[in-house]
Design an enzyme around this catalytic site. Sequence first.
Site, PDB file in Angstrom:
ATOM      1  CB  SER A  36      63.394  30.265  35.477  1.00  0.00           C
ATOM      2  OG  SER A  36      65.163  30.768  35.129  1.00  0.00           O
TER       3      SER A  36
ATOM      4  CE  LYS B 265      62.620  32.417  38.418  1.00  0.00           C
ATOM      5  NZ  LYS B 265      63.155  33.490  38.684  1.00  0.00           N
TER       6      LYS B 265
ATOM      7  CG  HIS C  19      64.974  28.104  39.470  1.00  0.00           C
ATOM      8  ND1 HIS C  19      65.437  29.396  39.072  1.00  0.00           N
ATOM      9  CD2 HIS C  19      65.335  27.746  38.456  1.00  0.00           C
ATOM     10  CE1 HIS C  19      66.225  29.494  37.922  1.00  0.00           C
ATOM     11  NE2 HIS C  19      66.064  28.327  37.442  1.00  0.00           N
ATOM     12  CG  ASN C  20      65.741  33.009  41.278  1.00  0.00           C
ATOM     13  OD1 ASN C  20      65.214  32.150  40.366  1.00  0.00           O
ATOM     14  ND2 ASN C  20      65.652  34.333  41.107  1.00  0.00           N
TER      15      ASN C  20
ATOM     16  CD  GLU D  91      69.569  32.304  39.023  1.00  0.00           C
ATOM     17  OE1 GLU D  91      68.809  32.025  38.587  1.00  0.00           O
ATOM     18  OE2 GLU D  91      69.963  33.284  39.273  1.00  0.00           O
TER      19      GLU D  91
HETATM   20  C1  6PG Z   1      65.935  33.552  36.203  1.00  0.00           C
HETATM   21  C2  6PG Z   1      66.893  34.337  36.937  1.00  0.00           C
HETATM   22  C3  6PG Z   1      66.118  35.568  37.095  1.00  0.00           C
HETATM   23  C4  6PG Z   1      67.272  36.846  37.510  1.00  0.00           C
HETATM   24  C5  6PG Z   1      67.761  36.601  38.990  1.00  0.00           C
HETATM   25  C6  6PG Z   1      68.792  37.207  39.180  1.00  0.00           C
HETATM   26  O1  6PG Z   1      65.522  32.481  36.559  1.00  0.00           O
HETATM   27  O2  6PG Z   1      65.774  33.803  35.015  1.00  0.00           O
HETATM   28  O3  6PG Z   1      66.913  33.731  38.144  1.00  0.00           O
HETATM   29  O4  6PG Z   1      65.149  35.592  37.885  1.00  0.00           O
HETATM   30  O5  6PG Z   1      68.210  36.788  36.645  1.00  0.00           O
HETATM   31  O6  6PG Z   1      66.799  36.747  39.729  1.00  0.00           O
HETATM   32  O7  6PG Z   1      69.026  37.331  40.371  1.00  0.00           O
HETATM   33  P1  6PG Z   1      70.055  38.305  41.267  1.00  0.00           P
HETATM   34  O8  6PG Z   1      70.063  39.438  40.832  1.00  0.00           O
HETATM   35  O9  6PG Z   1      69.477  38.165  42.843  1.00  0.00           O
HETATM   36  O10 6PG Z   1      71.291  37.621  41.046  1.00  0.00           O
END
Ligand code: 6PG
Length: 473
Positions: free
Chosen positions: A128, A182, A185-186, A189
């Site tokens: 990430s 991960k 984590h997303n 996010e």
């Molecule tokens: C990270 C982000 C990366 C990505 C996302 C965007 O941890 O660096 O999460 O993995 O930018 O997957 O996700 P979306 O396109 O689904 O918003």
Amino acid sequence: EKARIGVTGLAVMGRNLARNLARHGHPVAVHNRTSARTKALVEQFGDEGTFLPADTPEEFVASLERPRRLVVMVKAGAPTDAVIEEFAPLLEPGDMIVDGGNAHFADTRRREAALRERGLHFVGAGISGGEEGALHGPSIMPGGSAESYEALGPLLEDISAKVDGDPCCAHVGPDGAGHFVKMVHNGIEYSDMQLIAESYDLLRHAAGLAPAEIAEVFRTWNTGRLESYLIEITAEVLAHTDAATGKPFVDVVLDQAEQKGTGRWTVQTALDLGVPVGGIAEAVFARSVSGHAVLREASRHLPGPTRAKVAGSSFADAVEKALYASKIVAYAQGFHEIQAGSAEYGWNIDAGSMAAIWRGGCIIRAGFLDRIRAAYAADPHTPTLLTDAHFAEAVGDAQDAWREVVATAARIGVPAPGLSTALAYYDSLRADRLPAALTQGQRDYFGAHTYRRTDREGTFHTLWGGDRTEVDA
Ligand code: 6PG
């Protein structure tokens, strides 16, 4: 000279990861399906370290020291399988394939098992931090065997972000554990971003602030307990003016949020595990609602409340509290999912160590994560972060404001699904009795699905269609 590690797939993430490795003094083999990219990388950045460009998979594999460490940075899904199939036959027992993409953990489990049969290590590693993170230090979440981590860990820790000197990289657990973490984590996010978006929307429509003023509010928040990368970039985005129109940038962007799937996977997986992650689910659904243009257009004229603005000068403080409390809920739900996944798959994930490696490098990095690390240090088996002394106090202190903010949103007709569901979750957990008792009664009534009692062991059914006596079921 042989390369210590190799990267195949040189789109921006792969390229930056290779450069990061080279910059740390690790000779790195580089390969791409079309060699133009390989050439371009060496031409542009060759002076940053030792790159060993390879035109073919055979050349690439031959240039790696043994056991080979081969990092695959291609699109998740079929492209990843294709690359694995291309390289696996060229490898020897003990070699390692690392998938640094956003793969689904179930795919990672399948690939790990298949490659293990062939004597190879397969490491699904969550990475990430986006392009910048890949170059300057990401947060890395590697799964796979402990043996593979012995050979890979030092390299990955070396190129990861550091917080107080500690690397933002740790062995998560076997097979798909890294990609699972991960994924969550997303999901977190998504939830974090949605809560911030709702806070902005309320400051705008309840308090009547302009985007530039809201940027200032976020800047101030970023000096306090909400300090985080996402709050920081929120202020940047809100302060930005569109060059073409002179309008706030946020007003010229189409309000339809996209997603690539990891948030959705987090929710799908949570449903399978039976873990309530309403905050993440509402964040995924909020993006989905935003994208339904036809539905929104058709509904545009539905009546709304008649009251307009409310908020007084203390509203921003109330929103800060609501946001902080809801954020605690979001993380509590995410960590619950990690604990449940760990139990289901026997991964033995150390939740506190996940919080520790999220403190830097990744998209959700924040001072807040250190609080979570401390909470798990104090009680590694806590059933929820909400009961940790610090968080319980923060939520307790925030709750009047939190309720006021959610009520304001409802009153003025500004959607706040994330803030609302977080509060509902909190109230559900603290409730003495839930109406689930009634749900059980209904189920027993229409389907004889039975119920348990508060005062006696056993399973019971009431003869609803007859004389309504209770029988043992
Ligand atoms: C990270 C982000 C990366 C990505 C996302 C965007 O941890 O660096 O999460 O993995 O930018 O997957 O996700 P979306 O396109 O689904 O918003």
